[in-house]
Design a protein around this motif. Structure first.
Motif, PDB file in Angstrom:
ATOM      1  N   HIS A 182       0.851  -1.195   0.000  1.00 31.59           N
ATOM      2  CA  HIS A 182       0.000   0.000   0.000  1.00 31.59           C
ATOM      3  C   HIS A 182       0.886   1.243   0.000  1.00 31.59           C
ATOM      4  O   HIS A 182       1.921   1.274   0.672  1.00 31.59           O
ATOM      5  CB  HIS A 182      -0.925   0.057   1.218  1.00 31.59           C
ATOM      6  CG  HIS A 182      -1.908  -1.064   1.308  1.00 31.59           C
ATOM      7  ND1 HIS A 182      -2.933  -1.248   0.391  1.00 31.59           N
ATOM      8  CD2 HIS A 182      -2.037  -2.063   2.212  1.00 31.59           C
ATOM      9  CE1 HIS A 182      -3.637  -2.314   0.727  1.00 31.59           C
ATOM     10  NE2 HIS A 182      -3.114  -2.831   1.824  1.00 31.59           N
ATOM     11  N   TRP A 221      -6.264   5.121   8.211  1.00 35.29           N
ATOM     12  CA  TRP A 221      -6.725   4.135   7.235  1.00 35.29           C
ATOM     13  C   TRP A 221      -6.920   2.799   7.938  1.00 35.29           C
ATOM     14  O   TRP A 221      -6.062   2.387   8.739  1.00 35.29           O
ATOM     15  CB  TRP A 221      -5.712   3.929   6.110  1.00 35.29           C
ATOM     16  CG  TRP A 221      -5.651   5.010   5.081  1.00 35.29           C
ATOM     17  CD1 TRP A 221      -6.340   5.082   3.905  1.00 35.29           C
ATOM     18  CD2 TRP A 221      -4.822   6.182   5.114  1.00 35.29           C
ATOM     19  NE1 TRP A 221      -5.986   6.216   3.212  1.00 35.29           N
ATOM     20  CE2 TRP A 221      -5.070   6.907   3.922  1.00 35.29           C
ATOM     21  CE3 TRP A 221      -3.909   6.686   6.043  1.00 35.29           C
ATOM     22  CZ2 TRP A 221      -4.424   8.101   3.635  1.00 35.29           C
ATOM     23  CZ3 TRP A 221      -3.273   7.881   5.765  1.00 35.29           C
ATOM     24  CH2 TRP A 221      -3.535   8.579   4.568  1.00 35.29           C
ATOM     25  N   GLY A 241     -12.623  -2.454   0.070  1.00 37.14           N
ATOM     26  CA  GLY A 241     -12.625  -1.295  -0.813  1.00 37.14           C
ATOM     27  C   GLY A 241     -11.735  -0.177  -0.315  1.00 37.14           C
ATOM     28  O   GLY A 241     -12.072   1.007  -0.475  1.00 37.14           O
ATOM     29  N   ASN A 265      -9.275   2.675  -0.159  1.00 40.65           N
ATOM     30  CA  ASN A 265      -8.790   3.648  -1.142  1.00 40.65           C
ATOM     31  C   ASN A 265      -7.519   4.290  -0.588  1.00 40.65           C
ATOM     32  O   ASN A 265      -7.585   5.084   0.347  1.00 40.65           O
ATOM     33  CB  ASN A 265      -9.849   4.715  -1.422  1.00 40.65           C
ATOM     34  CG  ASN A 265      -9.466   5.619  -2.582  1.00 40.65           C
ATOM     35  OD1 ASN A 265      -8.306   5.673  -3.000  1.00 40.65           O
ATOM     36  ND2 ASN A 265     -10.433   6.339  -3.116  1.00 40.65           N
ATOM     37  N   LYS A 317      -5.747   6.653  -1.541  1.00 40.65           N
ATOM     38  CA  LYS A 317      -5.691   8.106  -1.664  1.00 40.65           C
ATOM     39  C   LYS A 317      -6.874   8.802  -1.003  1.00 40.65           C
ATOM     40  O   LYS A 317      -7.093   9.997  -1.211  1.00 40.65           O
ATOM     41  CB  LYS A 317      -5.625   8.500  -3.146  1.00 40.65           C
ATOM     42  CG  LYS A 317      -4.331   8.058  -3.823  1.00 40.65           C
ATOM     43  CD  LYS A 317      -4.224   8.627  -5.232  1.00 40.65           C
ATOM     44  CE  LYS A 317      -2.896   8.226  -5.874  1.00 40.65           C
ATOM     45  NZ  LYS A 317      -2.758   8.784  -7.241  1.00 40.65           N
ATOM     46  N   ARG A 318      -7.610   8.059  -0.209  1.00 35.66           N
ATOM     47  CA  ARG A 318      -8.737   8.645   0.504  1.00 35.66           C
ATOM     48  C   ARG A 318      -8.771   8.085   1.916  1.00 35.66           C
ATOM     49  O   ARG A 318      -9.220   6.960   2.137  1.00 35.66           O
ATOM     50  CB  ARG A 318     -10.044   8.351  -0.220  1.00 35.66           C
ATOM     51  CG  ARG A 318     -11.252   9.039   0.416  1.00 35.66           C
ATOM     52  CD  ARG A 318     -12.506   8.786  -0.408  1.00 35.66           C
ATOM     53  NE  ARG A 318     -13.665   9.453   0.170  1.00 35.66           N
ATOM     54  CZ  ARG A 318     -14.892   9.410  -0.331  1.00 35.66           C
ATOM     55  NH1 ARG A 318     -15.113   8.726  -1.449  1.00 35.66           N
ATOM     56  NH2 ARG A 318     -15.889  10.033   0.254  1.00 35.66           N
TER      57      ARG A 318
END
Length: 504
Positions: free
Chosen positions: A118, A166, A172, A174, A176-177
């Motif tokens: 990641h 995170w 799911g 993400n 970058k989110r």
């Protein structure tokens, strides 16, 4: 004359009727179909039991009468008598052996590769040029939190920053989110998850404030904070940690900053504030064997740049300073600090008990070994990793990590002889002290264009995960190979042998 006469009746058969009867066709009719159905019922419970006995002479195995032993196989008793002494001797020897101390059996598949699984980013923070200054894993090992700030900014900064989290187990994910973004009014310099409550995060700010966030809240995430008071640090807080409090099961927040203060805070969630419960001041004149510091002029405070807690002795902690000195300190120290009162609500004490050989520049990171009570490793601006014993002032071993600065170091939670160091050249160097060569056992390139790596943390639950925080605002999650996570034979014994060596 005419007279009545009776005649017999005469019958003539009709030919027409007979011909019509022969010409008729037969017809048939049928009633409507009759519908039929069959149904069965069965009771809810049905049981069928049977027993049978066999004639006595047909039984192969028979239970012995009460009080009698089952007949033994031929030679079994003699064999057990022969090996009894030998087996007892080996069992006693195994009970005293330490050959497998700390060794965990790994039933998982062997992994021979090291890979970055990641690359976590917060685009808004990267656009502002913010850096990842600190990272921390939750106690469950699922959530990673990172703090954004600036390491290379020497001025008091009023720029806003944030803390992002995170959940790596979330479906799911993400990269970058972030799952959660906590906006902070000042750059965040240090982070620490609560050791047993995964929703609590302590943070130290560039302004000197200390904050505790509760991610379970839906509105205001701030559970408690110090605010700007006379008790607060006046300089950036470079280290925060959770330590046991005076009450059973209570955890308090420890903070340390470049102002030379190490403070302990009690969380008052009802009032929404952190209450100062104890404080320590590192004064140059009170540092043992401070000949290296006596030549320095200016402030009498010893600026704290790093701190490490001993997992073996809850009373002991280590501090690294801006002047390159590493100090062994005690929470139970009663000596009053030789510092003029500055409005603190508690009396500051002098915790320094022992000093190690000074280094040529600031000590950026310290970490105590989880496998030996006397060993710790330190890194700093000299590019070296020094292996120390708490019983000796000089390092047992010095390894060249980088030609640049070294900003972070962490001991492996599963390998007694392995530690990782973060360099200013964008690399993470992993060293195995069990090897004959002093070269790194593995090198992890963060692919940040040579920008520094400021922090790294091993996952407390998943031994094969390593998180790395970079100056470009990204956090890389590395999956380590079995060689870097699986403990080798007699590794603890080799570490003990290394700890018993005398520094040259």
């Amino acid at each position: 004359m005419f007279t009545d006469e009776s005649l017999d009746a005469l019958g003539v058969e009709s030919l027409w009727r007979k011909s019509q009867q022969f010409a008729q066709e037969s017809r048939g009719c049928q009633t409507r179909p009759v519908h039929t159905a069959e149904a069965e019922i069965q009771p809810l419970l049905n049981a069928d039991n049977g027993t049978q006995t066999d004639p006595q002479d047909h039984l192969i195995y028979q239970l012995p009468p009460k009080g009698e032993l089952r007949p033994e196989s031929p030679g079994l008793r003699d064999f057990l008598h022969r090996v009894e002494d030998m087996v007892l001797k080996e069992l006693a020897s195994n009970a005293k052996s330490h050959a497998f101390d700390g060794f965990d059996v790994n039933w998982e598949d062997q992994n021979e590769t090291v890979s970055c699984i990641h690359c976590l980013q917060h685009p808004s923070a990267q656009e502002k040029g913010l850096q990842v200054t600190s990272i921390s894993w939750s106690c469950t090992g699922s959530v990673i939190a990172c703090a954004f700030g600036r390491v290379d900014d020497g001025d008091w900064s009023t720029e806003k920053s944030c803390v992002c989290t995170w959940n790596l187990d979330r479906r799911g994910l993400n990269p970058k989110r972030p799952d959660m973004i906590i906006d902070v009014a000042r750059p965040v310099m240090s982070l620490s998850f609560h050791p047993s409550q995964p929703s609590l995060i302590a943070g130290g700010l560039y302004s000197g404030e200390v904050v505790v966030w509760d991610t379970n809240r839906t509105q205001d995430l701030i559970l408690a904070q110090t605010g700007m008071s006379t008790d607060t640090h006046r300089e950036p807080v470079y280290q925060v940690a959770w330590v046991p409090g005076p009450r059973r099961g209570e955890m308090v927040v420890l903070s340390a900053g470049s102002g030379g203060r190490v403070l302990l805070w009690t969380v008052d969630s009802d009032e929404g504030r952190l209450v100062l419960s104890a404080g320590f001041a590192l004064i140059r004149q009170q540092v043992p064997h401070n000949s290296a510091l006596s030549k320095n002029r200016g402030s009498s405070n010893v600026g704290v740049t790093s701190l490490a807690l001993s997992p073996w002795d809850l009373d002991t902690f280590l501090v690294g300073s801006e002047s390159g000195l590493v100090l062994k300190c005690s929470f139970s120290a009663q000596t009053l600090a030789a510092a003029p009162p500055d409005g603190e609500s508690v009396t500051l004490r002098a915790p320094a008990q022992f000093s190690f050989s000074p280094r040529g520049g600031p000590v950026h990171s310290l970490h105590c070994s989880p496998f030996h009570r006397n060993l710790f490793v330190s890194v700093g601006t000299d590019g070296l990793a020094h292996l120390h014993s708490l019983l000796q002032p000089d390092p047992l071993l010095s390894l060249r990590v980088s030609d640049s600065y070294v900003f972070g170091v962490r001991w492996s939670p599963t390998r007694p002889l392995l530690f990782a160091a973060a360099t200013g050249q964008g690399l993470v160097q992993i060293f195995d002290l069990g090897r004959k060569s002093l070269r790194p056992a593995a090198t992890l390139d963060q692919l940040t264009g040579g920008q520094p790596v400021y922090c790294l943390e091993f996952n407390p639950r998943r031994k094969d995960l390593l998180a790395v925080g970079n100056a470009d605002g990204s956090v890389n999650i590395w999956h380590l190979s079995t060689e870097l996570t699986e403990q080798g034979p007699r590794e603890t014994a080799k570490l003990e042998q290394l700890a018993n060596e005398v520094a040259e």
